[in-house]
Design a protein around this motif. Structure first.
Motif, PDB file in Angstrom:
ATOM      1  N   UNK A 181      -8.604  67.077  26.285  1.00  0.00           N
ATOM      2  CA  UNK A 181      -7.753  68.264  26.261  1.00  0.00           C
ATOM      3  C   UNK A 181      -7.920  69.077  27.536  1.00  0.00           C
ATOM      4  N   UNK A 182      -9.171  69.181  28.006  1.00  0.00           N
ATOM      5  CA  UNK A 182      -9.433  69.912  29.246  1.00  0.00           C
ATOM      6  C   UNK A 182      -8.716  69.240  30.404  1.00  0.00           C
ATOM      7  N   UNK A 183      -8.788  67.921  30.464  1.00  0.00           N
ATOM      8  CA  UNK A 183      -8.117  67.179  31.535  1.00  0.00           C
ATOM      9  C   UNK A 183      -6.610  67.410  31.507  1.00  0.00           C
ATOM     10  N   UNK A 184      -6.030  67.494  30.306  1.00  0.00           N
ATOM     11  CA  UNK A 184      -4.588  67.762  30.193  1.00  0.00           C
ATOM     12  C   UNK A 184      -4.260  69.159  30.700  1.00  0.00           C
ATOM     13  N   UNK A 185      -5.121  70.128  30.362  1.00  0.00           N
ATOM     14  CA  UNK A 185      -4.906  71.495  30.843  1.00  0.00           C
ATOM     15  C   UNK A 185      -4.967  71.543  32.373  1.00  0.00           C
ATOM     16  N   UNK A 186      -5.931  70.846  32.951  1.00  0.00           N
ATOM     17  CA  UNK A 186      -6.090  70.839  34.403  1.00  0.00           C
ATOM     18  C   UNK A 186      -4.869  70.216  35.073  1.00  0.00           C
ATOM     19  N   UNK A 187      -4.404  69.111  34.520  1.00  0.00           N
ATOM     20  CA  UNK A 187      -3.216  68.461  35.061  1.00  0.00           C
ATOM     21  C   UNK A 187      -2.020  69.416  35.018  1.00  0.00           C
ATOM     22  N   UNK A 188      -1.874  70.114  33.896  1.00  0.00           N
ATOM     23  CA  UNK A 188      -0.769  71.061  33.738  1.00  0.00           C
ATOM     24  C   UNK A 188      -0.877  72.223  34.720  1.00  0.00           C
ATOM     25  N   UNK A 189      -2.096  72.735  34.911  1.00  0.00           N
ATOM     26  CA  UNK A 189      -2.324  73.864  35.824  1.00  0.00           C
ATOM     27  C   UNK A 189      -1.844  73.521  37.225  1.00  0.00           C
ATOM     28  N   UNK A 190      -2.278  72.390  37.716  1.00  0.00           N
ATOM     29  CA  UNK A 190      -1.965  72.058  39.095  1.00  0.00           C
ATOM     30  C   UNK A 190      -0.547  71.545  39.285  1.00  0.00           C
ATOM     31  N   UNK A 191       0.058  71.074  38.218  1.00  0.00           N
ATOM     32  CA  UNK A 191       1.485  70.773  38.291  1.00  0.00           C
ATOM     33  C   UNK A 191       2.275  72.067  38.442  1.00  0.00           C
ATOM     34  N   UNK A 192       1.898  73.092  37.675  1.00  0.00           N
ATOM     35  CA  UNK A 192       2.590  74.369  37.720  1.00  0.00           C
ATOM     36  C   UNK A 192       2.363  75.104  39.041  1.00  0.00           C
ATOM     37  N   UNK A 193       1.172  74.929  39.625  1.00  0.00           N
ATOM     38  CA  UNK A 193       0.861  75.600  40.886  1.00  0.00           C
ATOM     39  C   UNK A 193       1.222  74.751  42.097  1.00  0.00           C
ATOM     40  N   UNK A 194       1.612  73.496  41.851  1.00  0.00           N
ATOM     41  CA  UNK A 194       2.030  72.634  42.947  1.00  0.00           C
ATOM     42  C   UNK A 194       0.893  71.977  43.691  1.00  0.00           C
ATOM     43  N   UNK A 195      -0.246  71.733  42.998  1.00  0.00           N
ATOM     44  CA  UNK A 195      -1.391  71.090  43.641  1.00  0.00           C
ATOM     45  C   UNK A 195      -1.729  69.783  42.951  1.00  0.00           C
ATOM     46  N   UNK A 196      -2.261  68.862  43.741  1.00  0.00           N
ATOM     47  CA  UNK A 196      -2.648  67.545  43.235  1.00  0.00           C
ATOM     48  C   UNK A 196      -3.900  67.683  42.385  1.00  0.00           C
ATOM     49  N   UNK A 197      -3.878  67.307  41.103  1.00  0.00           N
ATOM     50  CA  UNK A 197      -5.044  67.442  40.225  1.00  0.00           C
ATOM     51  C   UNK A 197      -6.166  66.471  40.553  1.00  0.00           C
ATOM     52  N   UNK A 198      -5.960  65.577  41.528  1.00  0.00           N
ATOM     53  CA  UNK A 198      -6.995  64.602  41.875  1.00  0.00           C
ATOM     54  C   UNK A 198      -7.762  64.995  43.134  1.00  0.00           C
ATOM     55  N   UNK A 199      -7.662  66.245  43.557  1.00  0.00           N
ATOM     56  CA  UNK A 199      -8.285  66.657  44.807  1.00  0.00           C
ATOM     57  C   UNK A 199      -9.743  67.087  44.676  1.00  0.00           C
ATOM     58  N   UNK A 200     -10.363  66.915  43.513  1.00  0.00           N
ATOM     59  CA  UNK A 200     -11.767  67.266  43.346  1.00  0.00           C
ATOM     60  C   UNK A 200     -11.978  68.756  43.476  1.00  0.00           C
ATOM     61  N   UNK A 201     -13.113  69.164  44.057  1.00  0.00           N
ATOM     62  CA  UNK A 201     -13.436  70.579  44.178  1.00  0.00           C
ATOM     63  C   UNK A 201     -12.471  71.320  45.084  1.00  0.00           C
ATOM     64  N   UNK A 202     -11.836  70.622  46.011  1.00  0.00           N
ATOM     65  CA  UNK A 202     -10.897  71.294  46.906  1.00  0.00           C
ATOM     66  C   UNK A 202      -9.680  71.826  46.150  1.00  0.00           C
ATOM     67  N   UNK A 203      -9.410  71.285  44.984  1.00  0.00           N
ATOM     68  CA  UNK A 203      -8.279  71.786  44.212  1.00  0.00           C
ATOM     69  C   UNK A 203      -8.516  73.237  43.810  1.00  0.00           C
ATOM     70  N   UNK A 204      -9.777  73.601  43.553  1.00  0.00           N
ATOM     71  CA  UNK A 204     -10.095  74.983  43.192  1.00  0.00           C
ATOM     72  C   UNK A 204      -9.863  75.891  44.391  1.00  0.00           C
ATOM     73  N   UNK A 205     -10.361  75.489  45.542  1.00  0.00           N
ATOM     74  CA  UNK A 205     -10.159  76.278  46.756  1.00  0.00           C
ATOM     75  C   UNK A 205      -8.681  76.404  47.073  1.00  0.00           C
ATOM     76  N   UNK A 206      -7.961  75.304  46.944  1.00  0.00           N
ATOM     77  CA  UNK A 206      -6.537  75.318  47.257  1.00  0.00           C
ATOM     78  C   UNK A 206      -5.784  76.259  46.328  1.00  0.00           C
ATOM     79  N   UNK A 207      -6.106  76.208  45.032  1.00  0.00           N
ATOM     80  CA  UNK A 207      -5.415  77.065  44.072  1.00  0.00           C
ATOM     81  C   UNK A 207      -5.688  78.534  44.347  1.00  0.00           C
ATOM     82  N   UNK A 208      -6.941  78.883  44.581  1.00  0.00           N
ATOM     83  CA  UNK A 208      -7.289  80.272  44.814  1.00  0.00           C
ATOM     84  C   UNK A 208      -6.753  80.762  46.159  1.00  0.00           C
ATOM     85  N   UNK A 209      -6.775  79.890  47.157  1.00  0.00           N
ATOM     86  CA  UNK A 209      -6.213  80.261  48.456  1.00  0.00           C
ATOM     87  C   UNK A 209      -4.711  80.500  48.325  1.00  0.00           C
ATOM     88  N   UNK A 210      -4.080  79.641  47.542  1.00  0.00           N
ATOM     89  CA  UNK A 210      -2.636  79.798  47.318  1.00  0.00           C
ATOM     90  C   UNK A 210      -2.348  81.137  46.641  1.00  0.00           C
TER      91      UNK A 210
END
Length: 228
Positions: A181-210
């Motif tokens: 369920x957590x993985x589904x939420x993460x996939x949904x989050x980054x789809x909505x924000x326009x980020x690749x959910x497979x980017x590892x820890x950089x996805x967090x930096x990218x989302x917050x920077x965005x």
């Protein structure tokens, strides 16, 4: 692990040296200001650098500027910045910078020795660890971003925990969800924000920077931080 510390408070600096060495790590340098920081990093080749935000001589942003300079000269060096209070602008500058693993914690977190040492080790291992207060302010100050408004309340919670450096398994345990369920939420989050959910820890930096750079902050809202 080899650690370099740059902290002007003698008590905190010596306390950090003691607790890190007691935890089996080696402090290769403990500096009171940034004057010899670049040379010390080059000569001691630390695995992680801990810096205070406010350092001599002006006690404003010397630590942040030094951290940003290290991002250029030693881009893969893990950095942990300590701050007395949440200061959104400084956190945002670091998050937006490209480079290696990053930690931004309030100094109060040092009091919990076990948790602090675990954070240090996770950052050195490649994780992004942001203080919950920092995450809360970044998300709250940008809540007018239409993309953020697409997230459900649960997705916002998951995103905040991700930014703190929590693993999917840890998030599942904290929220009483299955890891799937957590993985589904993460996939949904980054789809909505326009980020690749497979980017590892950089996805967090990218989302917050965005979120930080989206320009939707209310100019009538004052900074709740105030310096860390």
């Amino acid at each position: 692990m080899r650690i370099l510390i740059c902290e002007d408070s003698v008590l905190l600096r010596e306390g950090l040296v003691r607790l890190l060495e007691d935890s089996g790590h080696e402090v290769v340098a403990a500096l009171a200001d940034t004057a010899g920081l670049v040379d010390a990093v080059r000569e001691s080749t630390p695995d992680l650098c801990i810096l205070d935000v406010r350092l001599p001589p002006t006690f404003t942003d010397e630590g942040i500027r030094a951290a940003l300079a290290l991002r250029v000269s030693h881009p893969s060096l893990p950095l942990l910045v300590l701050s007395q209070y949440v200061e959104e602008r400084y956190a945002s500058d670091l998050i937006a910078a490209q480079g290696g693993p990053l930690g931004y914690l309030l100094k109060d977190r040092v009091a919990d020795v076990t948790e602090f040492v675990e954070s240090v080790e996770r950052i050195a291992a490649g994780a992004t660890v942001l203080d919950p207060e920092v995450v809360a302010q970044l998300l709250t100050r940008r809540n007018r971003d239409e993309r953020m408004l697409r997230l459900t309340e649960r997705e916002r919670t998951v995103l905040a925990l991700l930014a703190e450096g929590k693993s999917n398994n840890s998030i599942a345990g904290m929220l009483f969800l299955s890891e799937a369920s957590v993985e589904k939420h993460i996939t949904s989050i980054f789809q909505k924000l326009g980020f690749d959910p497979e980017d590892g820890n950089r996805r967090v930096l990218a989302a917050l920077a965005h979120i930080e750079n989206s320009g939707f902050a209310d100019p009538n809202t004052t900074n709740q931080g105030g310096l860390s």
